[in-house]
Design an enzyme around this catalytic site. Structure first.
Site, PDB file in Angstrom:
ATOM      1  N   ASP A   1      86.903  19.626 -97.262  1.00 50.34           N
ATOM      2  CA  ASP A   1      85.511  19.888 -97.715  1.00 50.34           C
ATOM      3  C   ASP A   1      84.631  19.054 -96.660  1.00 50.34           C
ATOM      4  OD1 ASP A   1      83.267  20.729 -98.964  1.00 50.34           O
ATOM      5  OD2 ASP A   1      83.337  19.586-100.730  1.00 50.34           O
TER       6      ASP A   1
ATOM      7  N   GLY B   1      76.015  15.859-106.570  1.00 50.39           N
ATOM      8  CA  GLY B   1      76.847  16.712-106.188  1.00 50.39           C
ATOM      9  C   GLY B   1      76.986  17.750-107.185  1.00 50.39           C
ATOM     10  N   ASN B   2      77.869  19.002-107.002  1.00 52.73           N
ATOM     11  CA  ASN B   2      78.209  19.747-108.132  1.00 52.73           C
ATOM     12  C   ASN B   2      78.958  18.817-109.215  1.00 52.73           C
ATOM     13  OD1 ASN B   2      76.788  22.150-107.149  1.00 52.73           O
ATOM     14  ND2 ASN B   2      78.447  22.227-105.649  1.00 52.73           N
ATOM     15  N   PHE B   3      79.586  17.955-108.885  1.00 54.87           N
ATOM     16  CA  PHE B   3      80.500  17.515-109.707  1.00 54.87           C
ATOM     17  C   PHE B   3      80.289  16.136-110.200  1.00 54.87           C
ATOM     18  CE2 PHE B   3      82.366  20.592-106.957  1.00 54.87           C
ATOM     19  CZ  PHE B   3      82.773  21.509-107.797  1.00 54.87           C
ATOM     20  N   SER B   4      79.044  15.507-109.376  1.00 55.83           N
ATOM     21  CA  SER B   4      78.928  14.023-109.988  1.00 55.83           C
ATOM     22  C   SER B   4      77.360  13.576-109.785  1.00 55.83           C
ATOM     23  CB  SER B   4      79.898  13.312-108.897  1.00 55.83           C
ATOM     24  OG  SER B   4      79.327  13.536-107.677  1.00 55.83           O
TER      25      SER B   4
ATOM     26  N   VAL C   1      75.643  10.112-108.208  1.00 55.61           N
ATOM     27  CA  VAL C   1      75.764   8.820-107.703  1.00 55.61           C
ATOM     28  C   VAL C   1      74.799   7.917-107.580  1.00 55.61           C
ATOM     29  CG1 VAL C   1      76.661   7.910-105.487  1.00 55.61           C
ATOM     30  CG2 VAL C   1      77.304  10.335-106.019  1.00 55.61           C
TER      31      VAL C   1
END
Ligand SMILES: Nc1ncnc2c1ncn2[C@@H]1O[C@H](COP(=O)(O)OP(=O)(O)OP(=O)(O)O)[C@@H](O)[C@H]1O
Length: 535
Positions: free
Chosen positions: A371, A226-229, A231
């Site tokens: 979201d 993701g943009n932030f992670s 996985v």
């Protein structure tokens, strides 16, 4: 990982998002003669009338002083929208109509979609190339190439006759520059994977219900970005640990030089991280992703874990890894794309009904997601597997989806309105675009409307329509959203979809007419499914 709302009051650099600051000058609502089409095809000669009705208070000020924080080194915060005001002089010199066009849409600089390497390569480029290969006629080739090099994506691509089936719904927006783009993506992916391989493959972590004992999992494969992670799938090293055998580990991306930025990046990161964790900890519902544990107890025990660690003399910020339930089928966007949008109607109804159950659970617990989108609907099984399960008892006894990504969620007070402008562009409601305080329950149901439309139509509702000309295609999505400008296309003549279409009609509408989650739950389309479920 998304920015903090809670940190706003303490932090001068964080935006003060209120009605006045985002208000439009009153005259921008006047003098426009352009006609618009509402969802039912009615011509509306005042294109801003919808916007006007979205606003709840008199609007008097042009936003001039808003200061939105930036998160320079990673893509952005949150999935994200940022605000970049036009110069006041420039704006006031414009005609009312131009002002209307500039405000607030051109001030939004919304990142279209997360830069997911897998999705981009699978859905965007590869699909695109395979279609390329099918094209024999050079005129068609030119037509497609022109579209390919324009900024907007494949979901708008009008396939030449030789291309079939039609493009699927929400392919990620990419600047499709053929191999160069693909190569760049590959290099990026390799870089990310090296980042992983340079670290230990063993994860030490703690389960929330037993923080006294450290457990170990072994890395299996990367499953999402993701943009932030990042996985990753991990498997337990404890052979008796059946329940937590396979886990999805979400490792939060930290911006480069976070300790040296000299601004409030660290504290915003910290408050968004703890906010996401504090909500996730409280969730316990089949159709919602579960937080099993964490790599470092400090992240769930301390209000300011990063600050505490730094005060204790740690030189670096330790990684933060959420240990979560694993959904083997991946996300719905990826699955939809892989099956070219050919999903049986009954399966759409099932998946969507579970999504409504998940959101109902959240809203009843005063949590808004903010979201909701195809990428955040995680499937426990692949669509093929679910199709194979139909008519077996397990089809009814267990959930098929888990709603994920609580990076933008918020626990609210009853009746509380929100001001943080966040979400993903295609799914964002007009009132968020307008920058007025919004009811998070209703912005969630708007996004649910977008999702159902996308599932039925194989395209997003506010993309340019399939037969759009170049000019229409270049109009920002935000314009179409603000004007509620969507209509049925592929399913226009299809029978048996009335109850599904009812939901879309009643959610992609003005907020004072929009269905809340209870109304969605009570609808025929949802009731038909949930009365058969027993989990
Ligand atoms: N529990 C899970 N099981 C399987 N796959 C997952 C799981 N959680 C996340 N993923 C995959 O990883 C992707 C990114 O995860 P997530 O959306 O939580 O990250 P994010 O950084 O918050 O993303 P965004 O950019 O949308 O804000 C998902 O779209 C999905 O493909």
């Amino acid at each position: 990982m998304k920015p903090s709302e809670s940190g706003r009051t303490n932090n001068p650099k964080t935006p003060k998002l209120n009605q006045e600051e985002f208000g439009l000058p009153p005259n921008i609502f006047q003098n426009s003669n352009a006609a618009t089409l509402d969802p039912l095809g009615t011509i509306n000669t005042d294109p801003m009338s919808n916007l006007q009705q979205e606003s709840e208070a008199p609007i008097t000020k042009t936003p001039l002083t808003l200061n939105i924080p930036t998160f320079d080194t990673i893509n952005a915060l949150p999935t994200p929208m940022t605000y970049t005001p036009l110069s006041p002089n420039l704006l006031s010199s414009m005609s009312p109509t131009i002002q209307m066009q500039q405000q607030p849409f051109q001030q939004l600089n919304i990142k279209k979609r997360r830069n997911n390497n897998n999705l981009n390569s699978i859905n965007g480029i590869n699909t695109f190339k395979s279609h390329f290969n099918e094209i024999r006629n050079s005129k068609e080739l030119d037509q497609v190439k022109n579209i390919a090099t324009s900024n907007r994506v494949v979901s708008e691509l009008i396939p030449p006759p030789s291309l079939s089936p039609q493009r699927i719904v929400s392919l990620p927006t990419v600047n499709e520059e053929d191999t160069t783009y693909e190569e760049a993506e590959k290099v990026k992916l390799e870089k990310e994977e090296n980042e992983f391989s340079s670290e230990e493959n063993i994860l030490n972590g703690y389960l929330l219900h037993d923080m006294s004992r450290v457990r170990q999992w072994k890395k299996v494969k990367h499953i999402g970005t993701g943009n932030f992670s990042f996985v990753t799938l991990y498997e337990s090293l404890d052979e008796f640990d059946k329940y937590y055998h396979q886990v999805a580990v979400k490792k939060i991306k930290y911006p480069d030089n976070i300790l040296n930025t000299g601004d409030d990046t660290l504290s915003r990161l910290e408050s968004s991280l703890t906010r996401e964790l504090s909500v996730l900890k409280t969730l316990d519902y089949p159709c919602v992703v579960k937080l099993y544990g964490i790599n470092n107890p400090i992240f769930v025990e301390q209000k300011r874990p990063l600050t505490t660690l730094l005060q204790e003399g740690h030189k670096d910020i330790p990684s933060c890894e959420f240990i979560m339930s694993y959904c083997n089928g991946g996300d719905l966007l990826k699955e939809l794309t892989e099956c070219q949008g050919n999903v049986p109607r009954w399966l759409i109804q099932r998946v969507y009904s579970e999504l409504v159950l998940a959101v109902k659970y959240l809203h009843e617990n005063l949590i808004i997601h903010r979201d909701l989108k195809l990428e955040n609907i995680l499937l426990r099984y692949t669509l093929d597997e679910i199709i194979g399960m139909r008519n077996t008892p397990s089809y009814y006894k267990q959930n098929m989806i888990e709603l994920g990504d609580f990076g933008l969620c918020k626990k609210i007070e009853p009746g509380e309105l929100c001001t943080a402008r966040c979400g993903s562009e295609d799914y964002v409601s007009p009132e968020i675009l307008m920058g007025i305080p919004y009811n998070g329950h209703l912005t969630d149901t708007w996004a649910l409307g977008v999702i159902l439309y996308a599932l039925l139509e194989d395209r997003l509702p506010f993309d340019a329509p399939p037969n759009a000309n170049q000019r229409q295609r270049s109009r920002p999505v935000a314009h179409r959203i603000a004007r509620f400008e969507w209509r049925w296309s592929k399913t226009l003549e299809e029978n048996g979809l009335d109850s599904a279409k009812d939901i879309v009609k009643n959610t992609l509408t003005r907020k004072n007419q929009r269905w809340n989650i209870q109304q969605m739950y009570d609808s025929e389309y949802i009731q038909e499914v949930i009365t058969t479920l027993c989990f």
